[in-house]
Every structure is written in C-alpha cells, then in structure tokens.
Write a protein that holds these residues in place. Structure first.
Motif, PDB file in Angstrom:
ATOM      1  N   LYS A 141     -19.796  29.543 -63.633  1.00  0.00           N
ATOM      2  CA  LYS A 141     -20.117  30.364 -64.967  1.00  0.00           C
ATOM      3  C   LYS A 141     -21.447  30.834 -65.286  1.00  0.00           C
ATOM      4  O   LYS A 141     -21.812  31.929 -65.806  1.00  0.00           O
ATOM      5  CB  LYS A 141     -19.689  29.704 -66.072  1.00  0.00           C
ATOM      6  N   GLU A 201     -23.520  21.770 -62.324  1.00  0.00           N
ATOM      7  CA  GLU A 201     -22.248  21.481 -62.245  1.00  0.00           C
ATOM      8  C   GLU A 201     -21.950  19.871 -62.694  1.00  0.00           C
ATOM      9  O   GLU A 201     -22.699  19.123 -61.941  1.00  0.00           O
ATOM     10  CB  GLU A 201     -21.610  21.754 -61.141  1.00  0.00           C
ATOM     11  N   TYR A 254     -14.451  32.410 -70.707  1.00  0.00           N
ATOM     12  CA  TYR A 254     -15.659  32.467 -70.256  1.00  0.00           C
ATOM     13  C   TYR A 254     -16.778  32.261 -71.188  1.00  0.00           C
ATOM     14  O   TYR A 254     -18.320  32.023 -71.073  1.00  0.00           O
ATOM     15  CB  TYR A 254     -15.890  33.915 -69.342  1.00  0.00           C
ATOM     16  N   THR A 297      -8.704  33.644 -62.819  1.00  0.00           N
ATOM     17  CA  THR A 297      -9.306  32.577 -63.678  1.00  0.00           C
ATOM     18  C   THR A 297      -8.450  31.333 -63.506  1.00  0.00           C
ATOM     19  O   THR A 297      -8.889  30.290 -63.391  1.00  0.00           O
ATOM     20  CB  THR A 297      -9.323  32.767 -64.917  1.00  0.00           C
ATOM     21  N   TYR A 334     -13.895  26.314 -62.185  1.00  0.00           N
ATOM     22  CA  TYR A 334     -14.256  26.059 -63.781  1.00  0.00           C
ATOM     23  C   TYR A 334     -13.640  24.957 -64.177  1.00  0.00           C
ATOM     24  O   TYR A 334     -12.381  24.362 -63.684  1.00  0.00           O
ATOM     25  CB  TYR A 334     -13.800  27.409 -64.411  1.00  0.00           C
TER      26      TYR A 334
END
Length: 421
Positions: A109, A327, A352, A384, A393
């Motif tokens: 991101k 992360e 997002y 996504t 993500y």
C-alpha cells in the motif's frame, strides 16, 4: 531545525568517529599553520622597510619557511579531504543499503501510494546531497571556528584595542547569517520535495509511454509537467536567492571590519598610545591579514549554514522513509496445513484509502475443483481480491480462510506457495 534529525545524524557520525577525529586534528594543524604565516610575512616586511637596509639573509630564511609551511598546509588539507570523502561514501553506502532494505519490507500500500520516481529521488538524490553537504559543512564549520578563535588570540596578543574593535563588529555578521539561515531551510525542504514529485512524474510517464500515446494524453502530461517545472523553478529561485544573499551581506560587514583595522592600526603605527601597543608596518600587515582571516570564516559559516540546511532537509526525507511502518511480521507460531482447497472469504471489508470504499461485506466460498471467474469493470476490485488472497494486502476486517485456517495465521511464504499466479 528538527532535533530528531540531528540526533539521528549523531548516531551515523559516531560510527565514523575515528575518521572524524583525524579530520578535526588535521583541521586544527592546518588552521594554526595558516594563522602563523602572517607573522612571518610581517617579519619579512619589517626587514625591507628601511631604505638601503635590507637583511637578505634573514629574509631568505623567512621566505623559505613560508614556502615549507604552505606546502605542509596543502598536504594536510589534501589528506583531510580524502578522509572526508571516505566517510561520506561510507555513510552514503550505509543509508542506501538501509533504504533499499526498507523497500523490501514495506507494505504494498505504501509503494502504491508513492511514485517510484519519488522513492528513487530519496535514495539517490537526497542521500547524495545529505552526506556531501553534511560532511563538507561540518569540516568547514570546525575549521572556521578554529580560525576565529586563533586569530582573536593573536590579535589580542599584538594589540588588544584593535582586537576589541574587530570583536564588537562581529555580531552584525552573525545576525545576518542567522536571519538568512532561518529562511533557507523551509525553501530547500520544499525544493527537495518538488524535485521528488518531478522525478516521480517523469518516471511514470516514461515507463507508461505506450499507454499515454494510446489515449492521446501527451498534451495533458506536457501541461502537468510544465506546472511542476514552474513550481520547482519558483521554489529553487527563492532558495537560491536567499542563500546567495549570505556572501555579499557578510562580505560587506567584513569590509567594514577591514577598514576599521586599517584606520586604527595606522594611527598606532604613526602615534602609539604607549610602547606596549605600538605597531610596526610589518605588524600592521599581519593584523590586516588576521582581520581578513577572522572575517572570512563568517562568510564560510554563512555558506555552511545554507549547505547544512539543505542537508538537513534531505536527511529528514531519507529518515522519514527509513522510519516508515513495515509490513506486519508473520507470527512465530504460524500454522502449517495439508491443503485440500477450500477457500472462503467471510464478511471482508477493504479499501486502499479511508475516504474511498471498495470492498464491503464480501462473502465467497470456493470448493475444491470449482472454477470461479471474477468479472467486472476496471476498478471494481478484481486484482484487489487476488492481492488479498495472496496476502499482499490485509483486509480491514473479516476473514479469508484456506481449509478453515485464516491466512493471517499462516506465513506469507506458505500462503503464496499454495497459489499459481
């Protein structure tokens, strides 16, 4: 100026403490020898001041000593620059390694939210300007301080009255330097940020040139680039204008100091108040040289302050990048499974950006052997969904499970081994 940035800088400098100590010792030796040279010149002038009474033997000795000292000064300064460059390149290497290592640990991101060109600008341009500006600035600042202290001591020794005249005018130069420095930091910071935006835009356009041409978007891109370029031009001109004021302003103050020293010194040569304060023509020449040496560092310090402001602005951008949140690490007690192939998404929410909703309360069950097509217009969340399955993500809420085990309980590497992509 950010105190946190300075604290971080000190940590990096501590790793090169031996080289910095060598630099400072060489700077002290070089400055002290430089300060000693005017005394020899003054003595040489006194040997040739009388008509038909020139002591060539002593004059030759003095000139030879001056030559040797200047040669030693040149060697010391060359060694000092070599040591400085070595430290600068080591710091550059370390910062670039940390920055590149950070890229490997950043969540996607962050990389999606920042242009690649901007990241390249931070790692290449900002690191370069930071290390070069910092080390050259620090060495020059240290040399300047030693020069100021040394020349004051010599001037006080020769004639304390003239020395006080010089010292009292000095605060004016410091005031000018501080005023300009306070203006330049903000401008150099903005310049660095705009340069990163420009680099990012260029990188994006070059890497996506076929798409630009396919959609006839050339003129819009030219207009956008012109806007960025104009902003950078205005910002750079302002930063350059204020930083370039430093030299002429401080030189004006220096000229005033020089004129005062020449005037008062000449009066002491012609008609001294007492024997202790009397000056010869050679001594006055040395004094004028010291006046130049004393005021010159204020020019250098002013320039150094401008250079350091730019270095600190770049350093803040580099440190902000290195400090970005990484992360989320895998759990130590990650689960290993024998895969059957049941994939389930339960009440998954993801976006997002907080202000733009994308996936809301999404549910999906895929059993072993099933073929499922995800169809929809651009931007609806097809890619996504794949990114969430592969743990590029993390969902804002809800669960994604494989054979009943939430993928957040598994290592990313183990999850990705289960998919063909």
């Amino acid at each position: 100026m950010n105190k946190d940035v300075i604290k971080r800088l000190l940590k990096y400098l501590n790793k090169n403490i031996v080289s910095l100590v060598i630099t400072f010792v060489l700077a002290i030796a070089s400055v002290m020898l430089t300060i000693y040279v005017p005394i020899l010149f003054g003595n040489a002038i006194d040997l040739i001041i009388d008509k038909d009474n020139v002591n060539f033997d002593n004059l030759n000795v003095i000139l030879f000593n001056i030559f040797i000292i200047i040669l030693i000064i040149a060697i010391l300064q060359w060694i000092m620059m070599m040591v400085n460059n070595n430290v600068a390149y080591r710091m550059t290497k370390q910062l670039r390694f940390e920055s590149f290592n950070k890229i490997q640990k950043l969540p996607l991101k962050y990389l999606d939210a920042h242009s690649h060109g901007e990241l390249v600008s931070v790692i290449i341009n900002d690191v370069d300007q930071f290390t070069e500006g910092l080390l050259l600035g620090l060495t020059q600042a240290f040399s300047s301080v030693i020069t100021i202290v040394g020349t004051i001591c010599f001037m006080l020794y020769y004639n304390w009255i003239i020395a006080l005249v010089v010292i009292f005018v000095t605060p004016l130069s410091l005031f000018v330097s501080k005023f300009i420095a306070s203006k330049t930091y903000t401008m150099f910071k903005a310049q660095s940020e705009l340069r990163a935006v420009q680099t990012g835009f260029i990188d994006e356009m070059v890497s996506n040139l076929k798409v630009v041409e396919a959609y006839n978007h050339e003129q819009e891109n030219i207009n956008r680039f012109e806007e960025i370029n104009n902003e950078l031009e205005i910002c750079s001109l302002k930063a350059t204008f204020f930083s370039s004021l430093t030299n002429p302003c401080t030189r004006f103050v220096n000229s005033v100091v020089y004129a005062l020293v020449a005037l008062v010194g000449a009066l002491f040569v012609i008609n001294p108040i007492n024997t202790a304060l009397s000056l010869t023509v050679g001594s006055l020449t040395s004094f004028l040289s010291y006046a130049n040496q004393y005021t010159k560092p204020f020019n250098e310090i002013s320039s150094v302050i401008t250079e350091l402001q730019n270095a600190f602005a770049c350093a803040k951008r580099v440190f902000d990048f290195i400090d970005e949140e990484e992360e989320i690490s895998d759990k130590n007690n990650s689960v290993l499974i024998d895969v059957v192939g049941n994939v389930s998404l339960e009440h998954v929410y993801f976006s997002y950006r907080d202000d733009q909703k994308l996936i809301e309360d999404f549910n999906l069950v895929v059993k072993p052997g099933m073929k499922v097509a995800i169809v929809g217009p651009t931007g609806c969340g097809k890619t996504t969904l794949i990114n969430l399955l592969m743990r590029f993500y993390e969902p804002d809420s809800g669960y994604i499970t494989i054979d009943g085990v939430p993928i957040r309980e598994m290592k990313r590497a183990d999850v990705r081994k289960l998919f063909g992509m």
